[in-house]
Design a protein around this motif. Structure first.
Motif, PDB file in Angstrom:
ATOM      1  N   PHE A   1       0.832  -1.201   0.000  1.00 24.45           N
ATOM      2  CA  PHE A   1       0.000   0.000   0.000  1.00 24.45           C
ATOM      3  C   PHE A   1       0.872   1.259   0.000  1.00 24.45           C
ATOM      4  N   GLU A   2       1.934   1.261   0.794  1.00 27.03           N
ATOM      5  CA  GLU A   2       2.851   2.403   0.815  1.00 27.03           C
ATOM      6  C   GLU A   2       3.538   2.573  -0.546  1.00 27.03           C
ATOM      7  N   SER A   3       3.982   1.465  -1.147  1.00 26.04           N
ATOM      8  CA  SER A   3       4.638   1.540  -2.454  1.00 26.04           C
ATOM      9  C   SER A   3       3.687   2.048  -3.526  1.00 26.04           C
ATOM     10  N   PHE A   4       2.429   1.597  -3.462  1.00 24.54           N
ATOM     11  CA  PHE A   4       1.454   2.051  -4.457  1.00 24.54           C
ATOM     12  C   PHE A   4       1.174   3.538  -4.307  1.00 24.54           C
ATOM     13  N   LEU A   5       1.136   4.028  -3.070  1.00 29.72           N
ATOM     14  CA  LEU A   5       0.955   5.462  -2.864  1.00 29.72           C
ATOM     15  C   LEU A   5       2.114   6.249  -3.462  1.00 29.72           C
ATOM     16  N   ARG A   6       3.342   5.759  -3.262  1.00 25.40           N
ATOM     17  CA  ARG A   6       4.492   6.448  -3.837  1.00 25.40           C
ATOM     18  C   ARG A   6       4.432   6.429  -5.362  1.00 25.40           C
ATOM     19  N   PHE A   7       4.010   5.300  -5.932  1.00 27.94           N
ATOM     20  CA  PHE A   7       3.882   5.212  -7.392  1.00 27.94           C
ATOM     21  C   PHE A   7       2.833   6.173  -7.920  1.00 27.94           C
ATOM     22  N   SER A   8       1.660   6.181  -7.276  1.00 19.21           N
ATOM     23  CA  SER A   8       0.561   7.006  -7.781  1.00 19.21           C
ATOM     24  C   SER A   8       0.866   8.496  -7.664  1.00 19.21           C
ATOM     25  N   HIS A   9       1.653   8.908  -6.695  1.00 15.79           N
ATOM     26  CA  HIS A   9       1.952  10.327  -6.530  1.00 15.79           C
ATOM     27  C   HIS A   9       3.203  10.764  -7.289  1.00 15.79           C
ATOM     28  N   ARG A  10       4.111   9.843  -7.528  1.00 18.18           N
ATOM     29  CA  ARG A  10       5.365  10.224  -8.179  1.00 18.18           C
ATOM     30  C   ARG A  10       5.363   9.917  -9.674  1.00 18.18           C
ATOM     31  N   TYR A  11       4.735   8.816 -10.077  1.00 18.78           N
ATOM     32  CA  TYR A  11       4.905   8.338 -11.450  1.00 18.78           C
ATOM     33  C   TYR A  11       3.617   8.317 -12.279  1.00 18.78           C
ATOM     34  N   TRP A  12       2.476   8.364 -11.652  1.00 16.72           N
ATOM     35  CA  TRP A  12       1.225   8.174 -12.406  1.00 16.72           C
ATOM     36  C   TRP A  12       0.737   9.510 -12.951  1.00 16.72           C
ATOM     37  N   PHE A  13       0.510   9.563 -14.271  1.00 15.62           N
ATOM     38  CA  PHE A  13       0.036  10.779 -14.920  1.00 15.62           C
ATOM     39  C   PHE A  13      -1.129  10.440 -15.847  1.00 15.62           C
ATOM     40  N   PHE A  14      -2.139  11.313 -15.823  1.00 19.33           N
ATOM     41  CA  PHE A  14      -3.197  11.228 -16.821  1.00 19.33           C
ATOM     42  C   PHE A  14      -2.870  12.111 -18.033  1.00 19.33           C
ATOM     43  N   GLU A  15      -2.109  13.149 -17.806  1.00 19.64           N
ATOM     44  CA  GLU A  15      -1.729  14.054 -18.880  1.00 19.64           C
ATOM     45  C   GLU A  15      -0.221  14.253 -18.852  1.00 19.64           C
ATOM     46  N   LEU A  16       0.390  14.234 -20.019  1.00 16.80           N
ATOM     47  CA  LEU A  16       1.823  14.446 -20.143  1.00 16.80           C
ATOM     48  C   LEU A  16       2.172  15.824 -20.679  1.00 16.80           C
ATOM     49  N   SER A  17       1.337  16.310 -21.601  1.00  9.66           N
ATOM     50  CA  SER A  17       1.731  17.495 -22.341  1.00  9.66           C
ATOM     51  C   SER A  17       0.497  18.293 -22.749  1.00  9.66           C
ATOM     52  N   GLU A  18       0.725  19.602 -22.963  1.00  3.48           N
ATOM     53  CA  GLU A  18      -0.326  20.444 -23.522  1.00  3.48           C
ATOM     54  C   GLU A  18      -0.286  20.445 -25.045  1.00  3.48           C
ATOM     55  N   ARG A  19       0.731  19.811 -25.623  1.00  7.84           N
ATOM     56  CA  ARG A  19       0.800  19.671 -27.068  1.00  7.84           C
ATOM     57  C   ARG A  19      -0.134  18.558 -27.500  1.00  7.84           C
ATOM     58  N   GLY A  20      -1.051  18.906 -28.391  1.00  8.56           N
ATOM     59  CA  GLY A  20      -2.113  17.975 -28.752  1.00  8.56           C
ATOM     60  C   GLY A  20      -1.612  16.641 -29.262  1.00  8.56           C
ATOM     61  N   GLN A  21      -0.573  16.660 -30.102  1.00  8.02           N
ATOM     62  CA  GLN A  21      -0.077  15.420 -30.682  1.00  8.02           C
ATOM     63  C   GLN A  21       0.515  14.501 -29.617  1.00  8.02           C
ATOM     64  N   VAL A  22       1.333  15.058 -28.737  1.00  8.98           N
ATOM     65  CA  VAL A  22       1.978  14.243 -27.700  1.00  8.98           C
ATOM     66  C   VAL A  22       0.932  13.672 -26.738  1.00  8.98           C
ATOM     67  N   GLN A  23       0.024  14.527 -26.278  1.00  5.42           N
ATOM     68  CA  GLN A  23      -0.997  14.070 -25.336  1.00  5.42           C
ATOM     69  C   GLN A  23      -1.939  13.066 -25.975  1.00  5.42           C
ATOM     70  N   SER A  24      -2.307  13.297 -27.238  1.00  2.30           N
ATOM     71  CA  SER A  24      -3.215  12.389 -27.926  1.00  2.30           C
ATOM     72  C   SER A  24      -2.606  10.999 -28.066  1.00  2.30           C
ATOM     73  N   LEU A  25      -1.338  10.929 -28.435  1.00  2.73           N
ATOM     74  CA  LEU A  25      -0.694   9.627 -28.589  1.00  2.73           C
ATOM     75  C   LEU A  25      -0.537   8.933 -27.234  1.00  2.73           C
ATOM     76  N   PHE A  26      -0.239   9.705 -26.189  1.00  2.00           N
ATOM     77  CA  PHE A  26      -0.117   9.095 -24.869  1.00  2.00           C
ATOM     78  C   PHE A  26      -1.448   8.521 -24.409  1.00  2.00           C
ATOM     79  N   ARG A  27      -2.535   9.270 -24.566  1.00  2.00           N
ATOM     80  CA  ARG A  27      -3.840   8.773 -24.154  1.00  2.00           C
ATOM     81  C   ARG A  27      -4.253   7.569 -25.006  1.00  2.00           C
ATOM     82  N   ARG A  28      -3.965   7.634 -26.305  1.00  2.00           N
ATOM     83  CA  ARG A  28      -4.318   6.511 -27.172  1.00  2.00           C
ATOM     84  C   ARG A  28      -3.555   5.253 -26.755  1.00  2.00           C
TER      85      ARG A  28
END
Length: 556
Positions: A396-423
């Protein structure tokens, strides 16, 4: 490169092939080792693996525009993950402050790859841009990254390379002994062209015996060599750093294909190219497969797929397991390795693909840990319960560290980069997997909390029962203290005798109350229940005295 490369519409002027292989990492070093895995790798590997120098040097003249464009492509919290941060000038003096949690180690001895696709074909030699290992602080996952490139490669041969190379072991064998789906022979070469290691996919008995003995597939010799000194966890070799397979043996890939006339490719050819990780070149196209019928809608990003002289004429195909970029070789921007799309492919697009697969690898790793934890739980074994609690709290502690340090829903404000990441994330199912792991860990954490509350409630019940029965002894001893019986005038030996006798009786009654606290609690509830008749209450008392289960105490 040794291959027939006659000019034609199917000629790949520049070919890039990037492989990613996420692996579970285990560190089995000496007990006194307290460093990071990449530091241990440097210690045991010598000069074979060396850290990649940070591009953010103290000398601004060494910082290139390409580095700047890569940096500003991402949102601030992603920048801190990829590059670290320095809040002020004095931070430079603090060693390690603000460093990126991602570390890259590079193998320096591998310079080229020679491949025989089948026994009948001529060998093809491609250059190795680099072979890297990506480590992540506090996460037991490592990612192998290999980048290949070549010039003027026939498109049909490039497709065969994309399909066949990048398999950790053969999935089966032909009657001739050649491994299914993989290359017939692969050789890593050094800068002088000497063979460092070759593949062994034709050694059928070795792979069969390994699975039979270890219940895990063996890694092909050329991939095992590339990972050294990391050794496979199931192997009998000694090694301080060990790895286990997380996913399918087919490694995710990125491909960059510069064609003279990419718009000459038909829809079927694009479909075969995009589905190259699952569809063998030359096989019939499954016309009714949703991945074929909905290919362009599901997998293609065509915002730059424009049929004009000024346009980049670039098509992005993302299936989750592969990210394919097809463009016009005549476009200077598409071929520019410093400011153009080739530079973006090797850096921005590579990083978004790496992050998506790193996310999936970590989540699958957590899923495996939870399965191991629950499989080892025996509710009737106190030691097993304690181990389970410690493991779940640690996860549980490791998952909290992962979710706060490494987990992202958005990477970039550039449409192409963000679109490919979400896809890519959607094709891999990362969001659903994240929600599932979060719920599973939450359920186990709630189980531990409820179990702790249950134990506390039982303790409170026992203490309450002991207090109630101790109240009787308190009243009795208080009565003796009223001088009704003048023990103070008795001889000393009598007083000592009475003291010992009363103490023994009190201890016995207290012990009896503790041992029978659960049944005494039921008996007290039965006495307080006005709906229960005298027979039921006597039955409850009998249960306390003679350990019998009574069916009469059911209507409370």
């Amino acid at each position: 490169m040794s291959a027939n490369t006659s000019d034609g519409p199917g000629l790949v002027r520049h070919y890039r092939h990037v492989l990613l292989w996420p692996l579970q990492l285990r560190v089995e070093a000496a007990r006194d080792w307290r460093g990071e895995p990449w530091e241990l790798l440097t210690k045991v590997a010598g000069d074979v693996w060396q850290p990649v120098e940070d591009e953010f040097t103290l000398d601004p003249s060494e910082f290139q525009e390409r580095h700047y464009q890569e940096f500003v492509s991402f949102l601030p919290y992603v920048q801190r993950f990829l590059y670290g941060e320095m809040r002020c000038a004095r931070d430079r003096r603090d060693k390690g402050f603000g460093e990126s949690p991602m570390r890259v180690m590079r193998r320096r001895d591998v310079a080229a790859l020679r491949v025989w696709l089948t026994p009948e074909t001529e060998p093809v030699t491609v250059s190795v841009a680099h072979a890297d290992l990506y480590f992540f602080h506090d996460m037991d996952v490592v990612v192998l990254n290999v980048e290949l490139y070549a010039e003027d490669l026939p498109l049909s041969l490039a497709q065969q390379m994309l399909y066949r190379f990048g398999r950790a072991y053969p999935s089966g064998w032909h009657a001739s002994g050649q491994g299914l789906h993989n290359t017939w022979r692969s050789e890593w070469l050094d800068a002088e062209g000497r063979v460092l290691m070759h593949s062994d996919s034709s050694q059928r008995e070795r792979f069969l015996h390994f699975v039979c003995e270890h219940r895990a597939p063996a890694t092909s010799a050329h991939w095992a060599f590339l990972l050294q000194p990391l050794v496979q966890d199931a192997a009998d070799e000694d090694g301080a750093l060990r790895y286990r397979q997380i996913e399918y043996h087919r490694m995710p890939l990125l491909a960059y294909l510069a064609l003279d006339n990419p718009r000459a490719l038909t829809k079927e050819e694009f479909t075969r190219l995009g589905l190259v990780t699952s569809l063998r070149p030359g096989d019939a196209l499954p016309k009714r497969d949703p991945s074929v019928t909905q290919f362009e809608e599901r997998y293609c990003d065509d915002r730059f797929w424009t049929d004009c002289d000024d346009g980049p004429n670039t098509r992005f195909i993302c299936t989750g397991s592969a990210l394919i970029v097809v463009g016009d070789a005549r476009s200077r921007y598409f071929r520019d390795a410093n400011k153009g799309l080739l530079s973006q492919f090797r850096h921005q697009y590579f990083l978004l693909f790496l992050i998506a697969h790193f996310h999936r690898a970590v989540l699958l790793h957590f899923s495996g840990l939870l399965v191991d934890a629950i499989s080892g739980l025996d509710a009737n074994d106190n030691d097993s319960v304690r181990r389970f609690k410690r493991r779940i709290r640690s996860y549980f502690e490791s998952f909290l560290r992962f979710s706060h340090r490494y987990w992202f829903f958005e990477l970039s404000e550039r449409g192409q980069v963000q679109s490919l990441f979400r896809r890519c994330s959607e094709q891999l199912g990362n969001d659903r997997l994240f929600a599932k792991i979060k719920d599973d860990i939450g359920e186990m954490s709630r189980y531990l909390d409820s179990d702790s509350q249950r134990r506390q409630s039982n303790t409170v019940v026992r203490l309450t029962v002991v207090t109630i029965f101790g109240l009787v002894a308190t009243i009795v001893t208080g009565y003796f203290g009223m001088n009704v019986l003048l023990f103070s005038e008795a001889p000393l030996t009598h007083r000592i005798f009475y003291l010992v006798m009363v103490t023994a009786i009190a201890l016995a009654l207290t012990g009896f109350a503790i041992v029978k606290s659960k049944r005494l609690s039921d008996f007290i509830e039965a006495l307080a229940d006005e709906r229960m008749d005298t027979r039921g209450k006597l039955s409850a008392l009998g249960q306390v005295l003679w350990h019998r289960r009574s069916d009469d105490i059911q209507g409370r």
